[in-house]
Design an enzyme around this catalytic site. Structure first.
Site, PDB file in Angstrom:
ATOM      1  CG  ASP A  56       6.812  -6.798   0.711  1.00 37.49           C
ATOM      2  OD1 ASP A  56       7.085  -7.396   1.775  1.00 37.49           O
ATOM      3  OD2 ASP A  56       6.898  -7.331  -0.422  1.00 37.49           O
ATOM      4  CB  SER A  57       5.257  -7.059   6.452  1.00 34.33           C
ATOM      5  OG  SER A  57       6.193  -6.119   6.946  1.00 34.33           O
ATOM      6  CG  ASP A  95      10.661  -5.624   1.484  1.00 33.60           C
ATOM      7  OD1 ASP A  95      11.702  -6.208   1.108  1.00 33.60           O
ATOM      8  OD2 ASP A  95       9.842  -6.129   2.271  1.00 33.60           O
ATOM      9  CE  LYS A 124      13.112  -7.896   3.250  1.00 25.37           C
ATOM     10  NZ  LYS A 124      12.071  -8.642   2.505  1.00 25.37           N
ATOM     11  CD  GLU A 193       9.185 -14.639   5.637  1.00 22.83           C
ATOM     12  OE1 GLU A 193       9.667 -13.717   4.949  1.00 22.83           O
ATOM     13  OE2 GLU A 193       8.000 -14.641   6.038  1.00 22.83           O
TER      14      GLU A 193
HETATM   15  O1  KIV Z   1       8.154  -7.453   4.551  1.00 24.51           O
HETATM   16  C1  KIV Z   1       8.691  -7.774   5.619  1.00 24.51           C
HETATM   17  O2  KIV Z   1       8.405  -7.250   6.691  1.00 24.51           O
HETATM   18  C2  KIV Z   1       9.726  -8.801   5.564  1.00 24.51           C
HETATM   19  C3  KIV Z   1      10.118  -9.406   6.876  1.00 24.51           C
HETATM   20  C4  KIV Z   1       9.088 -10.363   7.286  1.00 24.51           C
HETATM   21  C5  KIV Z   1      11.457  -9.990   6.820  1.00 24.51           C
HETATM   22  O3  KIV Z   1      10.159  -9.163   4.531  1.00 24.51           O
END
Ligand code: KIV
Length: 276
Positions: A56-57, A95, A124, A193
């Site tokens: 979700d980044s 995510d 995730k 993290e």
């Molecule tokens: O959203 C994402 O990219 C993440 C990574 C930073 C692990 O959760």
């Protein structure tokens, strides 16, 4: 009949949950990256990344938001579907966005969307001991789960910024115990993290499932970074754990290959990327 899996090279079978577990047992570092579209997915796949996360980044690096909070399930499905088309070898994780897993039923519905519509092989979610019921519910429905602990970016407004977590010994112990509870509930991977090296090391030693770190030190089973950080095209402040792999290479593919090699030979992360 052709399927995506059959089109993959059987000389080098695609990575799956068992591959990742065996890599932990064998002490082979797991190289992970984010990706958000088919072209970069193909590039990181060719570079032999083991696991690709549609994080979700994407809310920050693709959509230009300051946090991951605005990202929706539709957004992740869209990007995951594109990434799935680019992969042949790597394991695809997607995510669960903010507020998409507030109860077991909602979590299951959204996880099914990420797998059926987005092509994800694992979902995730961010959480600690409070997510045990949800992880258990997903696991009972054979949904592979990665549990994300430590700094949880979806909680940024609650914790007041993107800060290192688990510096106090009791916080660190609670985090490792929560990771164990999530494993016992059925989580297949734990992602940590922004935690001190010692927390990454303790979790890795105490858990049977692979522990992937981002700013969690060198002792974890694998490393993950946001692809655009590796390629040095992220706006704004660069987190301490990031290494710019593009600096010494003349193509994005060469930079990603250098990252994968650095994870495999444990030259990344170096002491300057770690928290104490
Ligand atoms: O959203 C994402 O990219 C993440 C990574 C930073 C692990 O959760």
């Amino acid at each position: 009949m052709y399927t995506q899996l059959e089109q993959r090279s059987m000389a080098e079978p695609p990575v799956n949950v068992s591959t990742l577990r065996k890599m932990k047992q064998d002490g082979e570092p797991i190289a992970c990256l984010t990706a958000y579209d088919a072209s970069y997915a193909a590039l990181v796949d060719v570079a032999r990344t083991d696991l690709v996360l549609v994080g979700d980044s994407l809310g920050m690096v693709i959509q230009g938001h300051d946090t991951t909070v605005p990202v929706t399930v539709d957004d992740v499905v869209y990007h995951s579907r594109a990434v799935a088309r680019g992969l042949r070898h790597a394991f695809l994780v997607a995510d669960m966005p903010f507020m998409s897993y507030t109860n077991p039923g909602q979590a299951l519905d959204n996880a099914v969307r990420l797998m059926q519509e987005g092509g994800a092989m694992m979902i995730k979610l961010e959480g600690g001991a409070g997510q045990v019921e949800i992880v258990g519910h997903l696991a009972r429905h054979d949904i592979p789960v990665c549990a994300h602990l430590g700094l949880k970016p979806q909680s940024v407004h609650k914790i007041g910024g993107f800060k290192v977590q688990g510096r106090e010994p009791d916080q660190a112990r609670k985090m490792v115990d929560a990771a164990k509870c999530l494993q016992d509930a059925g989580a297949d991977i734990v992602l940590l993290e922004c935690v001190p090296n010692e927390v990454g090391q303790a979790a890795t030693g105490e858990l049977d499932v692979p522990v992937i770190g981002i700013g969690a030190g060198p002792h974890v089973d694998g490393q993950i970074l946001v692809l655009y950080d590796v390629l040095d095209i992220t706006r704004g402040r660069t987190p301490k754990f990031v290494q710019n792999f593009q600096k010494d290479h003349d193509s994005p593919l060469a930079a990603v290959q250098a990252y994968v090699l650095a994870v495999k030979n444990r030259t990344y992360p170096a002491p300057e990327h770690c928290f104490s």
